[in-house]
Write an enzyme that holds these catalytic residues in place. Sequence first.
Site, PDB file in Angstrom:
ATOM      1  N   ASN A 209       0.839  -1.195   0.000  1.00 47.97           N
ATOM      2  CA  ASN A 209       0.000   0.000   0.000  1.00 47.97           C
ATOM      3  C   ASN A 209       0.873   1.244   0.000  1.00 47.97           C
ATOM      4  O   ASN A 209       2.100   1.145  -0.096  1.00 47.97           O
ATOM      5  CB  ASN A 209      -0.954  -0.016   1.198  1.00 47.97           C
ATOM      6  CG  ASN A 209      -0.209  -0.171   2.509  1.00 47.97           C
ATOM      7  OD1 ASN A 209       0.631   0.639   2.874  1.00 47.97           O
ATOM      8  ND2 ASN A 209      -0.518  -1.251   3.238  1.00 47.97           N
ATOM      9  N   ASP A 278      -4.668  -6.778   4.616  1.00 47.33           N
ATOM     10  CA  ASP A 278      -5.782  -7.611   5.090  1.00 47.33           C
ATOM     11  C   ASP A 278      -5.778  -8.984   4.418  1.00 47.33           C
ATOM     12  O   ASP A 278      -6.342  -9.935   4.957  1.00 47.33           O
ATOM     13  CB  ASP A 278      -7.117  -6.916   4.801  1.00 47.33           C
ATOM     14  CG  ASP A 278      -7.283  -5.641   5.611  1.00 47.33           C
ATOM     15  OD1 ASP A 278      -6.865  -5.635   6.790  1.00 47.33           O
ATOM     16  OD2 ASP A 278      -7.811  -4.660   5.068  1.00 47.33           O
ATOM     17  N   LYS A 288       9.090 -16.642 -10.944  1.00 47.67           N
ATOM     18  CA  LYS A 288       8.357 -15.510 -11.475  1.00 47.67           C
ATOM     19  C   LYS A 288       7.157 -15.993 -12.272  1.00 47.67           C
ATOM     20  O   LYS A 288       7.280 -16.869 -13.140  1.00 47.67           O
ATOM     21  CB  LYS A 288       9.271 -14.662 -12.364  1.00 47.67           C
ATOM     22  CG  LYS A 288       8.572 -13.471 -12.999  1.00 47.67           C
ATOM     23  CD  LYS A 288       9.512 -12.706 -13.912  1.00 47.67           C
ATOM     24  CE  LYS A 288       8.770 -11.591 -14.642  1.00 47.67           C
ATOM     25  NZ  LYS A 288       9.658 -10.854 -15.570  1.00 47.67           N
ATOM     26  N   PHE A 322      -4.992   2.738  14.573  1.00 51.46           N
ATOM     27  CA  PHE A 322      -5.228   3.776  13.573  1.00 51.46           C
ATOM     28  C   PHE A 322      -6.291   3.290  12.605  1.00 51.46           C
ATOM     29  O   PHE A 322      -6.390   2.086  12.310  1.00 51.46           O
ATOM     30  CB  PHE A 322      -3.939   4.087  12.805  1.00 51.46           C
ATOM     31  CG  PHE A 322      -3.108   5.168  13.435  1.00 51.46           C
ATOM     32  CD1 PHE A 322      -2.960   6.394  12.823  1.00 51.46           C
ATOM     33  CD2 PHE A 322      -2.481   4.950  14.655  1.00 51.46           C
ATOM     34  CE1 PHE A 322      -2.193   7.399  13.401  1.00 51.46           C
ATOM     35  CE2 PHE A 322      -1.713   5.941  15.248  1.00 51.46           C
ATOM     36  CZ  PHE A 322      -1.570   7.169  14.611  1.00 51.46           C
ATOM     37  N   LYS A 336     -14.387   0.027  15.076  1.00 54.37           N
ATOM     38  CA  LYS A 336     -13.074  -0.620  15.174  1.00 54.37           C
ATOM     39  C   LYS A 336     -12.583  -0.618  16.611  1.00 54.37           C
ATOM     40  O   LYS A 336     -12.034  -1.619  17.100  1.00 54.37           O
ATOM     41  CB  LYS A 336     -12.080   0.108  14.264  1.00 54.37           C
ATOM     42  CG  LYS A 336     -10.719  -0.573  14.146  1.00 54.37           C
ATOM     43  CD  LYS A 336      -9.874   0.119  13.066  1.00 54.37           C
ATOM     44  CE  LYS A 336      -8.590  -0.644  12.820  1.00 54.37           C
ATOM     45  NZ  LYS A 336      -7.788  -0.042  11.714  1.00 54.37           N
ATOM     46  N   LYS A 340     -12.020  -4.255  18.534  1.00 53.92           N
ATOM     47  CA  LYS A 340     -10.629  -4.648  18.752  1.00 53.92           C
ATOM     48  C   LYS A 340     -10.113  -4.274  20.136  1.00 53.92           C
ATOM     49  O   LYS A 340      -8.921  -4.405  20.415  1.00 53.92           O
ATOM     50  CB  LYS A 340      -9.759  -4.054  17.643  1.00 53.92           C
ATOM     51  CG  LYS A 340     -10.276  -4.522  16.269  1.00 53.92           C
ATOM     52  CD  LYS A 340      -9.388  -4.154  15.121  1.00 53.92           C
ATOM     53  CE  LYS A 340     -10.014  -4.675  13.815  1.00 53.92           C
ATOM     54  NZ  LYS A 340      -9.166  -4.428  12.627  1.00 53.92           N
TER      55      LYS A 340
END
Length: 404
Positions: A209, A278, A288, A322, A336, A340
Amino acid sequence: MLKGKTIILGITGGIAAYKGAALCSKLVQAGAIVHVIMTESATKFITPLTLQTLSRNTVHIDTFDERDPAVVSHIHLADHADLIVIAPATANAIAKLAGGHADDMLSTTLLAATSPVLIAPAMNVHMYEHPAVVSNLELLAARGVMFVEPGTGQLACGYVAKGRLAEPEDIVAAIGSWFSRGAKLKGKRVLVTAGGTMERLDPVRFLTNDSSGKMGFAIAEAAQLMGADVTLIAGRTTAAVPSGVNVIRVESAQEMLEAVTGRFADMDIVIKAAAVADYRAAQISGQKLKKTGEKLVLELERTVDILETLGQRKQHQFLVGFAAETDQVERYAMDKLRRKNCDLIVANDVAKDGAGFNGDTNIVQVYSSEGLVDSMPLLSKREVATRLLELIEARMNAAGGSSK
């Protein structure tokens, strides 16, 4: 808090330079070791002899006036400073610092410095509000420079407006407040995660990301400055790692899970700022992957949720997560936090300008089980980190030293 601290006091060429004498005197009385650097213009308002007498140290003006052949003065001063204070800071001095100029003793020392910098601006109100000055102040703030805001009062030009140098007592208080941060988390063990994880598809490709690691690094650096023993677990990052912090490098979500859970029991505060994947490839190819057609279908499987795992195992730890969202920020953040078992969730809308990945600034809202507890406007990530840690420290003290 100031006893034995080495402070460089930069005095630039404005009428408020006369207040530099009182500031220097108060810092010395508080036990600080003060080295004064004056610009040539500042010497038109106040004499170097005055500052030398008050500081009991040589006053530096000319970069080329090297008095000790064993050292290069501006490097030596920069290397030994605990804090650099510029008061008053003129528009010109601020522009030089923002632009990275180094054409006199003060600007050259600032460019070589790695210590924090505190600026107390002083100028005419129209100068202070000029777009160029505003832009320079914003740029410096994004780099982590701290400010003592000018006051409103009678200016030398005759206006009664904002632009007056803060009083020496207020500047000393701001300096003391900054140094006091170094004791707030003393003895606390803090674990911070930062950056993005990489999930391999084959030896040359991976899923990841946009996380740069800047927010997590800022938190680790701020925690260290506040006296904590910091462990930083970092995935893929593009930012410079803060010096003096114990860094553990990982690649995948699984590696980060193992690194975090293996140290979790010993920690007092855990701040999970990393952007963890995730999903990962169900099968990682040993070679490859070759093109075989117009489409490629990948089978992905869920990774273990690190924050949820920590929430389940939490005992005395203060746990902070976060939440990077693009809509319904409060709803998703509160969900969240509850799912959690976090003590705080730091949420931001990454679609907003200045709040996304890779930048030096952020806009965040902090939630607890009671709801919103702090809303921070556009700030440097360093300032966000400091405010977050101060909030954590205050809530832990209120709860008797832990999350409960």
